[in-house]
Design a protein around this motif. Structure first.
Motif, short mmCIF file in Angstrom:
data_model
loop_
_atom_site.label_atom_id
_atom_site.label_comp_id
_atom_site.label_asym_id
_atom_site.label_seq_id
_atom_site.Cartn_x
_atom_site.Cartn_y
_atom_site.Cartn_z
N TRP A 286 0.84 -1.20 0.00
CA TRP A 286 0.00 0.00 0.00
C TRP A 286 0.87 1.25 0.00
CZ3 TRP A 286 -4.57 1.79 -1.08
CH2 TRP A 286 -5.02 2.99 -0.53
N LYS A 287 2.02 1.18 0.63
CA LYS A 287 2.92 2.32 0.71
C LYS A 287 3.89 2.39 -0.46
CE LYS A 287 2.76 2.31 5.77
NZ LYS A 287 3.56 2.20 7.03
N VAL A 288 3.80 1.43 -1.39
CA VAL A 288 4.76 1.35 -2.48
C VAL A 288 4.10 1.42 -3.85
CG1 VAL A 288 6.53 -0.11 -3.56
CG2 VAL A 288 6.38 0.03 -1.06
N TRP A 289 3.07 0.60 -4.08
CA TRP A 289 2.49 0.51 -5.41
C TRP A 289 2.01 1.86 -5.91
CZ3 TRP A 289 -0.99 -4.47 -4.71
CH2 TRP A 289 -0.15 -5.60 -4.75
N TYR A 290 2.30 2.14 -7.16
CA TYR A 290 1.91 3.39 -7.82
C TYR A 290 2.38 4.63 -7.05
CZ TYR A 290 -0.98 0.70 -11.04
OH TYR A 290 -1.42 -0.18 -12.00
N GLY A 291 3.48 4.52 -6.37
CA GLY A 291 4.02 5.65 -5.61
C GLY A 291 3.65 5.63 -4.15
N GLY A 292 2.63 4.88 -3.78
CA GLY A 292 2.31 4.68 -2.37
C GLY A 292 1.42 5.74 -1.76
N ILE A 293 0.68 5.32 -0.74
CA ILE A 293 -0.18 6.20 0.05
C ILE A 293 0.27 6.11 1.50
CG2 ILE A 293 -2.52 6.59 0.90
CD1 ILE A 293 -2.32 7.35 -1.96
N LYS A 294 0.55 7.26 2.09
CA LYS A 294 1.03 7.27 3.47
C LYS A 294 -0.05 7.72 4.46
CE LYS A 294 5.87 7.93 2.21
NZ LYS A 294 5.64 7.68 0.78
N ASP A 295 -1.11 8.36 3.98
CA ASP A 295 -2.17 8.81 4.88
C ASP A 295 -2.89 7.60 5.47
OD1 ASP A 295 -4.62 9.89 5.94
OD2 ASP A 295 -4.14 11.72 4.82
N GLN A 296 -2.95 7.53 6.78
CA GLN A 296 -3.47 6.34 7.43
C GLN A 296 -4.97 6.16 7.28
OE1 GLN A 296 -3.40 6.40 11.75
NE2 GLN A 296 -3.39 8.63 11.80
N TRP A 297 -5.72 7.20 6.88
CA TRP A 297 -7.17 7.09 6.79
C TRP A 297 -7.66 6.72 5.40
CZ3 TRP A 297 -9.26 6.48 11.24
CH2 TRP A 297 -8.76 7.15 12.37
N VAL A 313 -6.95 0.56 -6.51
CA VAL A 313 -6.09 -0.02 -5.48
C VAL A 313 -6.77 0.15 -4.13
CG1 VAL A 313 -3.78 -0.07 -4.47
CG2 VAL A 313 -4.07 0.62 -6.86
N LEU A 314 -6.89 -0.93 -3.38
CA LEU A 314 -7.54 -0.91 -2.08
C LEU A 314 -6.56 -1.27 -0.98
CD1 LEU A 314 -10.88 -2.79 -2.92
CD2 LEU A 314 -10.42 -0.32 -3.02
N ASN A 315 -6.72 -0.63 0.16
CA ASN A 315 -5.92 -0.93 1.34
C ASN A 315 -6.55 -2.12 2.06
OD1 ASN A 315 -4.55 -1.00 3.77
ND2 ASN A 315 -4.53 1.23 4.04
N LEU A 316 -6.08 -3.30 1.73
CA LEU A 316 -6.72 -4.51 2.24
C LEU A 316 -6.61 -4.62 3.76
CD1 LEU A 316 -8.22 -7.06 1.46
CD2 LEU A 316 -6.02 -8.20 1.12
N THR A 317 -5.56 -4.06 4.33
CA THR A 317 -5.40 -4.11 5.78
C THR A 317 -6.57 -3.43 6.48
OG1 THR A 317 -3.00 -4.07 5.48
CG2 THR A 317 -3.84 -3.54 7.67
N LYS A 318 -7.07 -2.33 5.91
CA LYS A 318 -8.17 -1.58 6.51
C LYS A 318 -9.54 -2.16 6.16
CE LYS A 318 -5.65 1.90 8.18
NZ LYS A 318 -5.59 2.26 9.61
N LEU A 319 -9.63 -2.88 5.04
CA LEU A 319 -10.94 -3.27 4.53
C LEU A 319 -11.26 -4.76 4.70
CD1 LEU A 319 -10.80 -1.30 1.15
CD2 LEU A 319 -12.13 -0.70 3.17
N ARG A 320 -10.28 -5.54 5.02
CA ARG A 320 -10.43 -6.99 5.00
C ARG A 320 -11.62 -7.48 5.83
NH1 ARG A 320 -6.45 -10.66 3.89
NH2 ARG A 320 -4.81 -9.11 4.25
N ASN A 321 -11.80 -6.89 6.99
CA ASN A 321 -12.80 -7.40 7.94
C ASN A 321 -14.06 -6.54 8.04
OD1 ASN A 321 -11.12 -9.61 8.70
ND2 ASN A 321 -9.92 -8.20 9.98
N ASP A 322 -14.25 -5.61 7.10
CA ASP A 322 -15.43 -4.76 7.11
C ASP A 322 -16.06 -4.81 5.73
OD1 ASP A 322 -17.34 -2.74 7.21
OD2 ASP A 322 -16.10 -1.41 8.45
N GLU A 323 -16.96 -5.77 5.54
CA GLU A 323 -17.50 -6.00 4.21
C GLU A 323 -18.36 -4.84 3.72
OE1 GLU A 323 -19.39 -9.77 3.82
OE2 GLU A 323 -17.55 -10.90 4.21
N ARG A 324 -19.05 -4.15 4.62
CA ARG A 324 -19.86 -3.00 4.21
C ARG A 324 -18.97 -1.88 3.69
NH1 ARG A 324 -23.54 1.01 8.02
NH2 ARG A 324 -24.35 2.28 6.32
N LEU A 325 -17.92 -1.57 4.44
CA LEU A 325 -16.99 -0.53 4.00
C LEU A 325 -16.30 -0.96 2.71
CD1 LEU A 325 -15.52 2.14 4.44
CD2 LEU A 325 -13.89 0.92 5.91
#
Length: 471
Positions: A286-297, A313-325
């Protein structure tokens, strides 16, 4: 700040107002696959440069190697050169030989010949061979359909038997709208930048090193450059993640359902998609692909790849366990794919009409729930009842230093504006307005007149009051 079109989690943070731009440098002319034919005595004046021209019954082309590729020159002389000329043919220049190696490697990739692809790599370097093997398999998994090296000499003082090359790699993947040439209204195919070193090994040129960082473009590295990837294929979506990702197939039905919803809106704006490609990035990538995103939200973004299409591109760490989000985020990002993906040059930049770009993506993301169901409703209520309430739905784009509350209110106001236009004038009229303003570059008032049958000033005034009443 993040780049691209982003989705934030509550409490939201400010997304970047910038859409990624195409590569700044134009692709170079295609490289000749073989060394040039020998020159003929006193050739005729060239009739064309930069492309191969057929004249009469027979035209002979001689490729002249340049630092930036090759030019093709037409000869109309008869094939009666003296026999002595054949004996004086000079060996191909190093850049020509290296280009031939790279051309053969690219052709091997497209036909699925891993052995021939690896033949271009120094056989004495197991780590480099492993890297190119991973690249081959990832590109094949993604359905690579176009792959072309465009080179120039990086160092004209290289030692004998050694060559430094700047290589731009133009590529397309399965489902891409692959425009292979750059033109007046097209940025051409997506490109990554590499610095290659080639050396002669037992009389043959081989790649001895590849550097993706020295000349990396703004949105590098792309996922397939350095990672072993796996895919899960649905009817409408390709999910992509690192090999071994345990949730890849579990999440596919959620993405498929989101894509089905989005397909309807793609039809309303006249931008149907062959299929959607979504990358699931773990914490590191998430912090690398396509230049990366560093904002935690930030939990997702959509990144246009010229006319080829738009990757999500999705941040799987944040979304894995919240199917609605997860579902809401996928619909939002696919909303960007269908409403602003694939637009040609001359259309609006990343900050222009951001209120509508993000508002319509929120509308699609939350569909069929109304804007009043959004977690941003409180931020909108605070904004419209503040001491300086917005006086137009077409609010200015967010600034680089905007606060989290301002960002949350901005997205929410856009969502409420889209909801208002849909409810007052009909959903089809709303998406006609989106098509005219975002995809066809029409100004607000002409777009409003055609879509709603009324000036934008009237729409604007009505929706400001509507939002104030419902927030």
């Amino acid at each position: 700040m993040p780049h691209g079109d982003d989705v934030t989690t509550p409490p939201a943070v400010v997304p970047s107002p910038r859409l990624p731009h195409p590569a700044d440098s134009a692709p170079l002319p295609p490289l000749p696959p073989l060394p040039a034919l020998p020159p003929f005595p006193e050739p005729a004046e060239p009739r064309s440069r930069g492309k191969l021209v057929l004249t009469g019954v027979l035209a002979l082309s001689a490729a002249v190697a340049l630092g930036v590729g090759a030019a093709f020159i037409v000869h109309d002389e008869p094939l009666d050169a003296p026999a002595e000329a054949a004996a004086s043919i000079a060996p191909a220049a190093p850049i020509e030989q290296a280009n031939a190696v790279l051309s053969r490697q690219a052709a091997a990739l497209l036909r699925g010949d891993e052995k021939a692809w690896l033949a271009a790599v120094d056989p004495r370097q197991p780590k480099l061979l492993a890297r190119y093997k991973t690249m081959f398999r990832s590109l094949r998994a993604l359905g690579v359909s176009h792959f072309q090296y465009q080179t120039s000499i990086a160092n004209d003082k290289s030692a004998a038997g050694s060559l430094g090359i700047f290589a731009d790699v133009a590529y397309c993947l399965a489902g891409d709208n692959c425009v292979k040439e750059r033109g007046a209204d097209s940025a051409g195919p997506p490109i990554i930048a590499q610095t290659l070193k080639l050396k002669t090994v037992k009389g043959q040129w081989h790649i001895t090193s590849v550097n993706n960082q020295r000349r990396a473009l703004e949105h590098q590295p792309v996922p397939w450059e350095n990672n072993a990837l796996a895919t899960a294929e649905g009817k409408r979506v390709t999910l992509v993640a690192l090999q071994g990702e345990k949730d890849l197939h579990r999440l596919l039905p959620i993405a498929e359902q989101a894509a089905t919803t989005t397909d309807r809106f793609a039809g309303l704006v006249g931008n149907p998609q062959q299929r959607y490609r979504i990358y699931l990035a773990g914490r590191k990538n998430w912090k690398v692909w396509y230049g990366g995103i560093k904002d935690q939200w930030v939990v997702g973004y959509a990144l246009p790849r010229n006319e080829a299409g738009t990757d999500v591109v999705l941040n799987l760490t944040k979304l894995r366990n919240d199917e609605r989000l997860l579902a809401t985020t996928i619909r939002h990002e696919l909303g960007h794919v269908v409403t602003v993906g694939g637009v040609r040059r001359g259309t609006r930049d990343g900050t222009s009409a951001m209120w509508l770009k993000e508002g319509i993506a929120e509308y699609i993301g939350w569909h069929p729930r109304p804007a009043t169901a959004s977690w941003r409703r409180q931020a909108v209520r605070d904004a419209v009842h503040s001491s300086r309430p917005p006086t137009s739905i077409a609010v200015d784009a967010l600034g680089e230093n905007a606060s989290a509350e301002e960002g949350d209110a901005f997205y929410g106001l856009g969502h409420f504006a889209a909801d208002c236009m849909a409810r007052k004038y009909g959903e089809r009229a709303l998406f006609t307005f989106v098509r005219l303003h975002l995809r066809e570059n029409r100004e607000l008032d002409p777009a409003s007149q055609e879509a709603f049958g009324t000036p934008f000033q009237a729409v604007d005034k009505a929706c400001v009051a509507w939002i104030r009443d419902r927030a």
